[in-house]
Design an enzyme around this catalytic site. Structure first.
Site, PDB file in Angstrom:
ATOM      1  N   CYS A 113      -0.831   2.383  -1.217  1.00 32.19           N
ATOM      2  CA  CYS A 113      -0.055   2.782  -2.411  1.00 32.19           C
ATOM      3  C   CYS A 113      -0.612   4.029  -3.098  1.00 32.19           C
ATOM      4  O   CYS A 113       0.087   4.694  -3.855  1.00 32.19           O
ATOM      5  CB  CYS A 113       0.015   1.628  -3.399  1.00 32.19           C
ATOM      6  SG  CYS A 113       0.907   0.232  -2.708  1.00 32.19           S
ATOM      7  N   HIS A 281       2.751   4.864  -9.873  1.00 35.49           N
ATOM      8  CA  HIS A 281       3.117   4.048  -8.715  1.00 35.49           C
ATOM      9  C   HIS A 281       4.048   2.927  -9.185  1.00 35.49           C
ATOM     10  O   HIS A 281       3.879   2.400 -10.288  1.00 35.49           O
ATOM     11  CB  HIS A 281       1.841   3.473  -8.083  1.00 35.49           C
ATOM     12  CG  HIS A 281       2.118   2.523  -6.976  1.00 35.49           C
ATOM     13  ND1 HIS A 281       2.968   2.838  -5.946  1.00 35.49           N
ATOM     14  CD2 HIS A 281       1.677   1.254  -6.733  1.00 35.49           C
ATOM     15  CE1 HIS A 281       3.032   1.819  -5.105  1.00 35.49           C
ATOM     16  NE2 HIS A 281       2.264   0.844  -5.566  1.00 35.49           N
ATOM     17  N   ASN A 311       8.801  -1.798  -4.580  1.00 33.67           N
ATOM     18  CA  ASN A 311       7.578  -1.056  -4.258  1.00 33.67           C
ATOM     19  C   ASN A 311       7.738  -0.442  -2.864  1.00 33.67           C
ATOM     20  O   ASN A 311       7.905  -1.172  -1.888  1.00 33.67           O
ATOM     21  CB  ASN A 311       6.392  -2.031  -4.292  1.00 33.67           C
ATOM     22  CG  ASN A 311       5.060  -1.357  -4.057  1.00 33.67           C
ATOM     23  OD1 ASN A 311       4.998  -0.197  -3.645  1.00 33.67           O
ATOM     24  ND2 ASN A 311       3.980  -2.088  -4.289  1.00 33.67           N
TER      25      ASN A 311
HETATM   26  O1  UT7 Z   1       1.364  -1.805  -4.681  1.00 34.16           O
HETATM   27  C1  UT7 Z   1       0.360  -2.636  -4.257  1.00 34.16           C
HETATM   28  C2  UT7 Z   1      -0.291  -3.243  -5.374  1.00 34.16           C
HETATM   29  N1  UT7 Z   1       0.389  -4.462  -5.752  1.00 34.16           N
HETATM   30  C3  UT7 Z   1       0.495  -4.784  -7.032  1.00 34.16           C
HETATM   31  O2  UT7 Z   1       0.145  -4.018  -7.877  1.00 34.16           O
HETATM   32  C4  UT7 Z   1       1.024  -6.157  -7.376  1.00 34.16           C
HETATM   33  C5  UT7 Z   1       0.315  -6.667  -8.608  1.00 34.16           C
HETATM   34  N2  UT7 Z   1       0.671  -8.023  -8.949  1.00 34.16           N
HETATM   35  C6  UT7 Z   1       1.875  -8.406  -9.438  1.00 34.16           C
HETATM   36  O3  UT7 Z   1       2.758  -7.595  -9.597  1.00 34.16           O
HETATM   37  C7  UT7 Z   1       2.073  -9.842  -9.856  1.00 34.16           C
HETATM   38  O4  UT7 Z   1       0.842 -10.528  -9.786  1.00 34.16           O
HETATM   39  C8  UT7 Z   1       3.123 -10.587  -8.980  1.00 34.16           C
HETATM   40  C9  UT7 Z   1       4.514 -10.067  -9.283  1.00 34.16           C
HETATM   41  C10 UT7 Z   1       2.815 -10.407  -7.507  1.00 34.16           C
HETATM   42  C11 UT7 Z   1       3.111 -12.091  -9.319  1.00 34.16           C
HETATM   43  O5  UT7 Z   1       3.357 -12.265 -10.703  1.00 34.16           O
HETATM   44  P1  UT7 Z   1       2.458 -13.249 -11.560  1.00 34.16           P
HETATM   45  O6  UT7 Z   1       3.023 -13.223 -12.911  1.00 34.16           O
HETATM   46  O7  UT7 Z   1       1.015 -12.849 -11.366  1.00 34.16           O
HETATM   47  O8  UT7 Z   1       2.768 -14.657 -10.921  1.00 34.16           O
HETATM   48  P2  UT7 Z   1       1.790 -15.635 -10.128  1.00 34.16           P
HETATM   49  O9  UT7 Z   1       1.541 -15.151  -8.761  1.00 34.16           O
HETATM   50  O10 UT7 Z   1       0.620 -15.991 -10.988  1.00 34.16           O
HETATM   51  O11 UT7 Z   1       2.712 -16.917 -10.039  1.00 34.16           O
HETATM   52  C12 UT7 Z   1       3.161 -17.622 -11.207  1.00 34.16           C
HETATM   53  C13 UT7 Z   1       4.172 -18.679 -10.761  1.00 34.16           C
HETATM   54  C14 UT7 Z   1       3.648 -19.530  -9.602  1.00 34.16           C
HETATM   55  O12 UT7 Z   1       4.161 -20.839  -9.759  1.00 34.16           O
HETATM   56  P3  UT7 Z   1       3.242 -22.021 -10.346  1.00 34.16           P
HETATM   57  O13 UT7 Z   1       2.049 -22.089  -9.433  1.00 34.16           O
HETATM   58  O14 UT7 Z   1       2.876 -21.571 -11.738  1.00 34.16           O
HETATM   59  O15 UT7 Z   1       4.135 -23.201 -10.287  1.00 34.16           O
HETATM   60  C15 UT7 Z   1       4.311 -18.909  -8.397  1.00 34.16           C
HETATM   61  O16 UT7 Z   1       4.468 -19.828  -7.325  1.00 34.16           O
HETATM   62  O17 UT7 Z   1       5.373 -18.040 -10.286  1.00 34.16           O
HETATM   63  C16 UT7 Z   1       5.658 -18.511  -8.963  1.00 34.16           C
HETATM   64  N3  UT7 Z   1       6.295 -17.451  -8.202  1.00 34.16           N
HETATM   65  C17 UT7 Z   1       7.634 -17.300  -8.110  1.00 34.16           C
HETATM   66  N4  UT7 Z   1       8.647 -18.014  -8.612  1.00 34.16           N
HETATM   67  C18 UT7 Z   1       9.896 -17.599  -8.319  1.00 34.16           C
HETATM   68  C19 UT7 Z   1       5.684 -16.442  -7.519  1.00 34.16           C
HETATM   69  N5  UT7 Z   1       6.626 -15.652  -6.972  1.00 34.16           N
HETATM   70  C20 UT7 Z   1       7.827 -16.151  -7.315  1.00 34.16           C
HETATM   71  C21 UT7 Z   1       9.158 -15.764  -7.054  1.00 34.16           C
HETATM   72  N6  UT7 Z   1      10.147 -16.513  -7.576  1.00 34.16           N
HETATM   73  N7  UT7 Z   1       9.469 -14.680  -6.330  1.00 34.16           N
END
Ligand code: UT7
Length: 354
Positions: A113, A281, A311
Site C-alpha cells: 500500500c 492511502h 482499497n
Molecule cells: O491497506 C492495507 C492496510 N489495511 C488497513 O489499513 C486496514 C486497517 N483495519 C481496518 O480497516 C479495520 O480493522 C477493519 C475494517 C479491517 C475491521 O474493522 P474493525 O472495526 O476493526 O472490526 P473488527 O475486526 O474488530 O471486528 C468487529 C466485529 C467482529 O465481530 P464480533 O467478534 O465482535 O462478534 C467481526 O467478526 O465485526 C465483525 N465483522 C464483520 N461483520 C459484518 C468483521 N468484518 C465484518 C463484515 N461484516 N464485513
C-alpha cells in the site's frame, strides 16, 4: 537543481462494479457494517484473465496521453504492485512492452500500500541523479486473485439477479468477511519529467519501514519460506490469502501517516497550511478521517474515493489524485501531500508541487 515534475496521470479500474449488497449474497456481511466501519460502498473487479500489467498498461497509456508524451520518450518504468502477473518476471517489463516503450529499464517495487509513495521517491532519485529524463510510474493491483471463491460464488457476485450461494460456500467465504470486502482492482499512473525549475515537482519525500511488523499483514503461504512453494495443503487451507491484524494495522495507520506527513512538511520548510490537497492511502475512511483530524486539514483540502473503489493498494494514491484533479481540487502551483501505510510495514509521505 533538477526536479521531477508531474506531467500527467491516467487510471484504469476493473469493469464490474460490486456493491456491498452483492457481497452480502455470498458472505455474512451487510451494507451497513461495511459502510459504517470502512466507508466503502462498492469496488471494481476485473473479469478473469485481466492481469496487473493489463490494467497498468491501460493506465500508463492514459497518463502518456494526458501528458502529451510519446511512449518512445519514456526512459524508465517503475511499477509498484503486490500482485504481479507472474512470480517472475515483474509487471514492469510487461508494461514497458505493452505501452510501446523503447527497450528501457523497468523495475518492480514491492511495498504494497505504500508502493506508489516509494515509487515517487525512486522516480525522484532517478530524475535528480540524471539517470532518467522521463519516467512512467505505475501502481497496479488485482486483488480478486486473492479471493478463494468457488465458481458459483463468482457467478453470484457478477450476476445481475439476486442469486445466492450454497450454505457451504457462504460459510467458507465468511471466514474472510473482515478482509475481502475491503479490496478492489485498479491501476493508476503518473508521468514525470526532468525540470530545472525548483518551484515545481517533487519537493521531498520521507519513507519508513519496520520488518518487525511484517506479519501484521502478509500472505503466509506461497513463497521461498516453503518447499515446494505451492502445495496442495496450502491450497486446501487457502494460505495464499492475506492474513491481516486489522486493528493493529488501523492503529499504525492513524499514528504513522500524520506523523510522517508532519515531519516531511516541516523538513522541507513548509507548514500544513501550505498544503492545498492531502491525498491519503484509501484503506478505511475512518483511518483517513482520524488522520485528517490529527493534521488539522480542512475538508476542502482532502479527497477520498474509497467509497467507490475500496482499497486498491498501489493504485490508491494515483487513482485518488487523478480524480481530485478532475474535480478541480488541485491546480498548477498547488502543493500536494501524499501519504500511505501498508504491509511491510512500510509508510511514508511525498510532497509534490504541481
Ligand atoms: O491497506 C492495507 C492496510 N489495511 C488497513 O489499513 C486496514 C486497517 N483495519 C481496518 O480497516 C479495520 O480493522 C477493519 C475494517 C479491517 C475491521 O474493522 P474493525 O472495526 O476493526 O472490526 P473488527 O475486526 O474488530 O471486528 C468487529 C466485529 C467482529 O465481530 P464480533 O467478534 O465482535 O462478534 C467481526 O467478526 O465485526 C465483525 N465483522 C464483520 N461483520 C459484518 C468483521 N468484518 C465484518 C463484515 N461484516 N464485513
Amino acid at each position: 537543481m533538477t526536479r521531477a515534475q508531474f506531467l500527467g496521470s491516467g487510471v484504469a479500474t476493473g469493469e464490474a462494479v460490486i456493491d456491498n449488497h452483492r457481497l452480502a449474497r455470498i458472505m455474512d456481511t451487510d451494507d451497513t457494517w461495511i459502510r459504517e466501519r470502512t466507508g466503502i460502498e462498492a469496488r471494481c473487479y476485473v473479469h478473469p484473465g485481466t492481469s496487473s500489467s493489463d490494467l497498468g498498461i491501460l493506465a500508463g497509456k492514459a497518463a502518456l496521453a494526458d501528458a502529451s508524451i510519446d511512449a518512445e520518450e519514456i526512459d524508465y518504468i517503475v511499477c509498484a504492485t503486490q500482485t504481479p502477473d507472474h512470480y517472475f518476471p515483474g509487471a514492469g517489463s510487461m508494461i514497458q512492452h505493452g505501452i510501446g516503450a523503447r527497450t528501457v529499464a523497468s523495475l518492480d517495487i514491492r511495498q504494497q500500500c505504500a508502493g506508489f509513495a516509494y515509487g515517487m521517491q525512486v522516480t525522484d532519485a532517478l530524475i535528480r541523479s540524471g539517470v532518467a529524463n522521463k519516467v512512467l510510474l505505475v501502481g497496479t493491483d488485482i486483488h480478486t486473485v486473492f479471493m478463494p471463491y468457488s465458481d458459483a460464488t463468482w457467478e453470484a457476485l457478477y450476476s445481475e439477479d439476486d442469486r445466492e450461494v450454497s450454505e457451504q460456500d457462504y460459510k467458507w467465504n465468511s471466514q474472510w468477511r473482515h478482509l475481502l470486502p475491503l479490496f478492489g482492482d485498479a491501476a493508476g499512473a503518473f508521468v514525470f519529467g526532468a525540470s530545472e525549475r525548483e518551484d515545481v515537482g517533487i519537493q521531498g519525500s520521507e519513507l519508513h519501514g519496520d520488518g518487525k511488523y511484517a506479519h501484521t499483514l502478509h500472505v503466509p503461504g506461497v513463497g521461498s519460506r516453503s518447499r515446494p512453494m505451492v502445495s496442495q495443503a496450502m491450497i486446501d487451507e487457502a494460505s495464499w490469502v492475506p492474513v491481516m491484524d486489522g486493528r493493529a494495522t488501523f492503529r499504525f495507520a492513524v499514528t504513522k501517516m500524520p506523523e510522517v506527513t508532519k515531519s516531511l512538511v516541516q523538513a522541507t520548510g513548509y507548514t500544513l497550511d501550505d498544503v492545498s490537497l492531502l491525498v491519503m492511502h484509501q484503506a478505511n475512511l475512518r483511518i483517513n478521517e482520524a488522520c485528517q483530524k490529527a493534521m488539522g486539514v480542512s475538508d476542502d483540502r482532502v479527497h477520498n474515493n474509497i467509497q467507490q473503489y475500496g482499497n486498491t493498494t498501489s493504485a490508491t494514491l494515483p487513482l485518488c489524485f487523478h480524480e481530485a484533479l478532475q474535480d478541480g481540487k488541485a491546480k498548477e502551483g498547488d502543493l500536494v501531500a501524499f501519504t500511505a501505510l501498508g504491509a511491510g510495514l512500510h509508510w511514508g509521505s511525498v510532497l509534490l508541487r504541481l
